[in-house]
Design a protein around this motif. Structure first.
Motif, PDB file in Angstrom:
ATOM      1  N   LEU A  33       0.806  -1.216   0.000  1.00  0.00           N
ATOM      2  CA  LEU A  33       0.000   0.000   0.000  1.00  0.00           C
ATOM      3  C   LEU A  33       0.842   1.270   0.000  1.00  0.00           C
ATOM      4  O   LEU A  33       0.426   2.287  -0.557  1.00  0.00           O
ATOM      5  CB  LEU A  33      -0.922  -0.018   1.228  1.00  0.00           C
ATOM      6  N   HIS A  34       2.018   1.232   0.589  1.00  0.00           N
ATOM      7  CA  HIS A  34       2.794   2.459   0.761  1.00  0.00           C
ATOM      8  C   HIS A  34       3.153   3.124  -0.563  1.00  0.00           C
ATOM      9  O   HIS A  34       3.285   4.349  -0.618  1.00  0.00           O
ATOM     10  CB  HIS A  34       4.046   2.213   1.604  1.00  0.00           C
ATOM     11  N   SER A  35       3.264   2.380  -1.633  1.00  0.00           N
ATOM     12  CA  SER A  35       3.552   2.992  -2.932  1.00  0.00           C
ATOM     13  C   SER A  35       2.313   3.672  -3.519  1.00  0.00           C
ATOM     14  O   SER A  35       2.419   4.437  -4.471  1.00  0.00           O
ATOM     15  CB  SER A  35       4.083   1.945  -3.916  1.00  0.00           C
ATOM     16  N   ARG A  36       1.148   3.417  -2.931  1.00  0.00           N
ATOM     17  CA  ARG A  36      -0.108   3.950  -3.465  1.00  0.00           C
ATOM     18  C   ARG A  36      -0.664   5.119  -2.663  1.00  0.00           C
ATOM     19  O   ARG A  36      -1.498   5.872  -3.168  1.00  0.00           O
ATOM     20  CB  ARG A  36      -1.145   2.830  -3.521  1.00  0.00           C
ATOM     21  N   ALA A  37      -0.239   5.250  -1.413  1.00  0.00           N
ATOM     22  CA  ALA A  37      -0.742   6.334  -0.562  1.00  0.00           C
ATOM     23  C   ALA A  37       0.252   6.569   0.572  1.00  0.00           C
ATOM     24  O   ALA A  37       0.732   5.602   1.163  1.00  0.00           O
ATOM     25  CB  ALA A  37      -2.109   5.962   0.012  1.00  0.00           C
ATOM     26  N   PRO A  38       0.547   7.821   0.872  1.00  0.00           N
ATOM     27  CA  PRO A  38       1.466   8.080   1.987  1.00  0.00           C
ATOM     28  C   PRO A  38       0.764   7.863   3.324  1.00  0.00           C
ATOM     29  O   PRO A  38      -0.407   8.188   3.485  1.00  0.00           O
ATOM     30  CB  PRO A  38       1.849   9.543   1.804  1.00  0.00           C
ATOM     31  N   PHE A  39       1.485   7.289   4.267  1.00  0.00           N
ATOM     32  CA  PHE A  39       0.954   7.098   5.617  1.00  0.00           C
ATOM     33  C   PHE A  39       2.102   6.824   6.572  1.00  0.00           C
ATOM     34  O   PHE A  39       3.220   6.530   6.152  1.00  0.00           O
ATOM     35  CB  PHE A  39      -0.071   5.955   5.675  1.00  0.00           C
ATOM     36  N   VAL A  40       1.788   6.906   7.835  1.00  0.00           N
ATOM     37  CA  VAL A  40       2.690   6.475   8.893  1.00  0.00           C
ATOM     38  C   VAL A  40       1.927   5.445   9.719  1.00  0.00           C
ATOM     39  O   VAL A  40       0.712   5.565   9.895  1.00  0.00           O
ATOM     40  CB  VAL A  40       3.176   7.660   9.768  1.00  0.00           C
ATOM     41  N   LEU A 137      -6.812   1.247   1.885  1.00  0.00           N
ATOM     42  CA  LEU A 137      -6.793   2.312   0.884  1.00  0.00           C
ATOM     43  C   LEU A 137      -8.174   2.938   0.723  1.00  0.00           C
ATOM     44  O   LEU A 137      -8.294   4.159   0.600  1.00  0.00           O
ATOM     45  CB  LEU A 137      -6.290   1.770  -0.460  1.00  0.00           C
ATOM     46  N   ALA A 138      -9.207   2.129   0.736  1.00  0.00           N
ATOM     47  CA  ALA A 138     -10.571   2.659   0.620  1.00  0.00           C
ATOM     48  C   ALA A 138     -10.867   3.633   1.756  1.00  0.00           C
ATOM     49  O   ALA A 138     -11.464   4.696   1.525  1.00  0.00           O
ATOM     50  CB  ALA A 138     -11.588   1.514   0.616  1.00  0.00           C
ATOM     51  N   LEU A 139     -10.440   3.306   2.973  1.00  0.00           N
ATOM     52  CA  LEU A 139     -10.677   4.226   4.092  1.00  0.00           C
ATOM     53  C   LEU A 139      -9.840   5.500   3.970  1.00  0.00           C
ATOM     54  O   LEU A 139     -10.290   6.577   4.345  1.00  0.00           O
ATOM     55  CB  LEU A 139     -10.391   3.542   5.428  1.00  0.00           C
ATOM     56  N   ILE A 140      -8.632   5.375   3.435  1.00  0.00           N
ATOM     57  CA  ILE A 140      -7.791   6.561   3.248  1.00  0.00           C
ATOM     58  C   ILE A 140      -8.409   7.491   2.212  1.00  0.00           C
ATOM     59  O   ILE A 140      -8.466   8.705   2.406  1.00  0.00           O
ATOM     60  CB  ILE A 140      -6.359   6.151   2.817  1.00  0.00           C
ATOM     61  N   LYS A 141      -8.912   6.936   1.120  1.00  0.00           N
ATOM     62  CA  LYS A 141      -9.357   7.733  -0.029  1.00  0.00           C
ATOM     63  C   LYS A 141     -10.820   8.168   0.025  1.00  0.00           C
ATOM     64  O   LYS A 141     -11.186   9.144  -0.612  1.00  0.00           O
ATOM     65  CB  LYS A 141      -9.136   6.938  -1.322  1.00  0.00           C
ATOM     66  N   ASN A 142     -11.677   7.446   0.755  1.00  0.00           N
ATOM     67  CA  ASN A 142     -13.116   7.665   0.660  1.00  0.00           C
ATOM     68  C   ASN A 142     -13.686   8.214   1.972  1.00  0.00           C
ATOM     69  O   ASN A 142     -13.975   7.464   2.898  1.00  0.00           O
ATOM     70  CB  ASN A 142     -13.793   6.338   0.285  1.00  0.00           C
ATOM     71  N   ALA A 143     -13.872   9.531   2.021  1.00  0.00           N
ATOM     72  CA  ALA A 143     -14.378  10.199   3.231  1.00  0.00           C
ATOM     73  C   ALA A 143     -15.780   9.717   3.591  1.00  0.00           C
ATOM     74  O   ALA A 143     -16.110   9.583   4.778  1.00  0.00           O
ATOM     75  CB  ALA A 143     -14.366  11.713   3.048  1.00  0.00           C
ATOM     76  N   GLU A 144     -16.609   9.454   2.586  1.00  0.00           N
ATOM     77  CA  GLU A 144     -17.975   8.998   2.850  1.00  0.00           C
ATOM     78  C   GLU A 144     -17.977   7.617   3.496  1.00  0.00           C
ATOM     79  O   GLU A 144     -18.736   7.351   4.432  1.00  0.00           O
ATOM     80  CB  GLU A 144     -18.794   8.990   1.554  1.00  0.00           C
ATOM     81  N   LEU A 145     -17.119   6.737   3.031  1.00  0.00           N
ATOM     82  CA  LEU A 145     -16.990   5.409   3.637  1.00  0.00           C
ATOM     83  C   LEU A 145     -16.510   5.529   5.081  1.00  0.00           C
ATOM     84  O   LEU A 145     -17.057   4.875   5.975  1.00  0.00           O
ATOM     85  CB  LEU A 145     -16.025   4.542   2.827  1.00  0.00           C
TER      86      LEU A 145
END
Length: 177
Positions: A33-40, A137-145
């Motif tokens: 996932l790290h290559s698709r979205a930044p996080f710690v 990733l869905a939780l990172i990207k989707n505020a409604e979810l």
């Protein structure tokens, strides 16, 4: 949840050194996932260890005085768990704490988690490496979810696990004797 100044997503896990092997289940998914979205990743209560990872990790000691705040400052809560006999008998405290703090959850469909989490309504369930990556990733990207599962989780806590609901049931046990 509290407003944070950081824009980077904080993916968290709360536990103890004795349950840390559960977190190991999700490490390959986080690497993907790290290559698709930044996080710690913030590990609360875990032993510091060398992990072959490419994502940043924050190690926080578990402290009773800061537990509620530490959990509330997570953007996503993880509850990975192996399907052992011991784990199938656990109470699900980690998920209840995330829900009470307004943190969306991704969990393994094991034991009580399978019973209390309705996938997509009050949390997300993940069984394998790709599901863990996709659901986080869905939780990172989707505020409604995120909003939907946080509201569903809070409702589950209030309806099934709150003091208001459980205290009368507990007292009834003693009154029957």
């Amino acid at each position: 949840p509290p407003q944070r100044s950081s824009k980077i997503t904080v993916i968290g896990w709360v536990g103890s050194p004795s349950t840390q092997q559960g977190f190991d289940l999700v490490v390959p998914s986080l690497i993907d996932l790290h290559s698709r979205a930044p996080f710690v990743v913030r590990l609360i209560g875990a032993n510091r260890s060398a992990m072959p990872v490419r994502f940043p990790i924050e190690w926080k000691p578990w402290k009773l005085e800061t537990e509620i705040s530490d959990i509330a400052h997570l953007d996503v809560g993880l509850a990975p768990m192996k399907g052992t006999i011991w784990n199938r008998g656990k109470c699900g405290l980690k998920v209840l704490q995330y829900w009470a703090a307004g943190v969306p959850v991704v969990a393994s469909p094991v034991g009580i988690y399978r019973e209390i989490i309705r996938d997509g309504e009050n949390g997300l369930l993940a069984s394998n490496r790709s599901e863990w990556s996709e659901k986080i990733l869905a939780l990172i990207k989707n505020a409604e979810l995120r909003k939907r599962v946080v509201q569903g989780g809070r409702k589950t806590v209030e309806e099934r696990f709150s003091l208001k609901v459980l205290a009368p049931r507990f007292l009834k046990v003693f009154e029957e004797e």
